[in-house]
Design an enzyme around this catalytic site. Structure first.
Site, PDB file in Angstrom:
ATOM      1  N   ASP A 291      12.707 -26.388 -19.278  1.00 36.07           N
ATOM      2  CA  ASP A 291      13.222 -25.701 -20.283  1.00 36.07           C
ATOM      3  C   ASP A 291      12.215 -25.681 -21.458  1.00 36.07           C
ATOM      4  O   ASP A 291      12.809 -25.666 -22.527  1.00 36.07           O
ATOM      5  CB  ASP A 291      14.426 -26.605 -20.675  1.00 36.07           C
TER       6      ASP A 291
ATOM      7  N   ASP B  62      11.235 -26.962 -26.954  1.00 34.68           N
ATOM      8  CA  ASP B  62      11.977 -27.416 -25.785  1.00 34.68           C
ATOM      9  C   ASP B  62      13.524 -26.749 -26.053  1.00 34.68           C
ATOM     10  O   ASP B  62      13.924 -26.733 -27.278  1.00 34.68           O
ATOM     11  CB  ASP B  62      12.400 -29.001 -25.877  1.00 34.68           C
TER      12      ASP B  62
ATOM     13  N   LYS C 204      12.587 -41.684 -25.633  1.00 31.13           N
ATOM     14  CA  LYS C 204      13.745 -41.748 -26.793  1.00 31.13           C
ATOM     15  C   LYS C 204      13.719 -42.955 -27.297  1.00 31.13           C
ATOM     16  O   LYS C 204      14.924 -43.617 -27.082  1.00 31.13           O
ATOM     17  CB  LYS C 204      14.804 -41.198 -26.158  1.00 31.13           C
TER      18      LYS C 204
END
Ligand code: GDD
Ligand code: MG
Length: 359
Positions: free
Chosen positions: A110, A222, A161
């Site tokens: 992506d 992204d 993250k």
């Protein structure tokens, strides 16, 4: 040279556009997004691609076939259960033809980027690393994998993250393109879910493996959210994002040949009008993507929005930063803004939603 493309994610942040279509198959600049990545890999000398599929896996092969139309040889491997990014890489190992010390390219499915893939290959060979990673810098790294490096570019940690402010130690993030020495892929556990970001990279670092970062600040996005997806599609049309697969554009818009656009409709900012879509008179569409068979009625005003396949937007309706699912019908005189999502097949009656309070 060969590459693995990870295309099995559910694309939850792009719903409802990913309800019937996996994220890499949602059209960007007129063709399924994956086409741009495949064409860029081919242009960098990649000849064999393995697509690691899971969610809606059945749609890839009928579209890309054996890959010959793109000058590629494409293999498809479908996970019975989603195996995560690392598990997906391990799961396709038997299809790779590279020897144990040869480099294998791996891409998230992506990412739209101008990365010089050949430069990453060269840097990988020069450093002798086990794994090389494309890194980029972003203002807010929290939604990504943080990758601090030392003065020589050697990776010192991988923090996917981060949850706490103390973990935000760098603005360098994992840009989703790697080169693995083939033998490293074989060390990933088989037949269970593995996250390359949460398990494989930290594990390799703990065992003393050499991970090398290459910071490259060319175009990078992204496309995992609707806002990013429309931006990326528009940037492809505008020529800001490079791809050999944009099917030809006219000024700052792309109208596919079978679409029908009223002469006085105004299309700007990288807007894409898909196959057989119909755009009514006086409509104004800026920075948006209108997918196949959608209808935009006269005098609608649409900015930064994604209109799903076969959706219908009523006269004078205003959309700004909205996502309209496949086959949805937004009646006339509505006003939808700021991330509003209309589900596939839903119907909004005429004049039922207004944004401003003075009506
Ligand atoms: N085959 C397969 N199986 N593919 C998967 C699976 C799976 O179980 N899970 C995810 N993928 C694919 C997705 O389709 C996507 O192409 C890629 O792996 C990354 O998944 P995303 O869901 O898009 O992850 P992200 O955007 O939150 O984070 C990743 O990308 C960031 C850069 O955009 C991570 O790699 C981060 O570290 C990175 O910074
Ligand atoms: Mg992503």
């Amino acid at each position: 040279k060969e590459a693995i493309l990870l295309v099995g994610g559910k694309g939850t942040r792009l719903r409802p556009l990913t309800v019937h279509t996996p994220k890499p198959m949602v059209p960007a600049a007129g063709v399924p997004f994956l086409t741009h990545q495949l064409a860029r890999a081919r242009a960098a000398g990649v000849e064999h691609i393995v697509l690691a599929t899971s969610y809606l896996a059945e749609v890839f092969e009928p579209y890309f076939g054996d890959g010959s139309s793109l000058g590629l040889s494409i293999d498809y491997v479908t996970e019975r259960e989603p195996l995560g990014t690392g598990g997906a890489i391990r799961n396709v190992a038997s299809r790779l033809t590279s020897g144990p010390d040869e480099p294998v390219l791996i891409f998230n499915g992506d990412i739209l980027t101008g990365l010089d893939i050949r430069a990453l290959v060269t840097s990988h060979a020069a450093s002798g690393a086990d794994v090389s990673l494309h890194l980029t810098r972003v203002e807010d790294p929290r939604a990504f994998g943080l990758v601090p490096t030392d003065g020589t570019g050697r990776v010192t940690a991988f923090l996917e993250k981060p949850q706490t402010p103390e973990e935000i130690v760098t603005d360098q993030i994992n840009a989703g393109a790697y080169i693995f020495r083939r033998s490293v892929i074989d060390t990933i556990p088989a037949d269970r879910p593995v996250s390359v970001e949460r398990e494989t990279f930290p594990g390799l670092l703990a065992s003393g493996a050499h991970l090398q970062g290459m910071v490259d600040s060319t175009y990078w996005l992204d496309l995992g959210t609707p806002q990013a997806f429309v931006r990326g599609s528009a940037d492809l049309v505008l020529g800001r994002a490079p791809s050999p697969a944009v099917p030809g554009r006219c000024g700052d818009r792309l109208v596919l040949p079978t679409a029908s656009v009223a002469p006085d409709a105004k299309l700007t900012g990288g807007t894409v009008i898909g196959d057989r879509a119909v755009i009514g008179e006086g409509a104004r569409i800026d920075g948006s993507t209108v997918l196949a068979d959608a209808v935009v009625e006269p005098h609608a005003v649409i900015t930064d929005s994604l209109i799903g396949a076969g959706a219908r937007i009523g006269s004078r309706t205003v959309l700004a930063g909205a996502v309209i699912g496949d086959g949805a019908h937004v009646g006339a005189d509505n006003e939808l803004r700021d991330g509003v999502r209309v589900w596939c097949g839903a119907t909004l009656p005429d004049a039922s939603v207004r944004f401003s309070s003075d009506q």
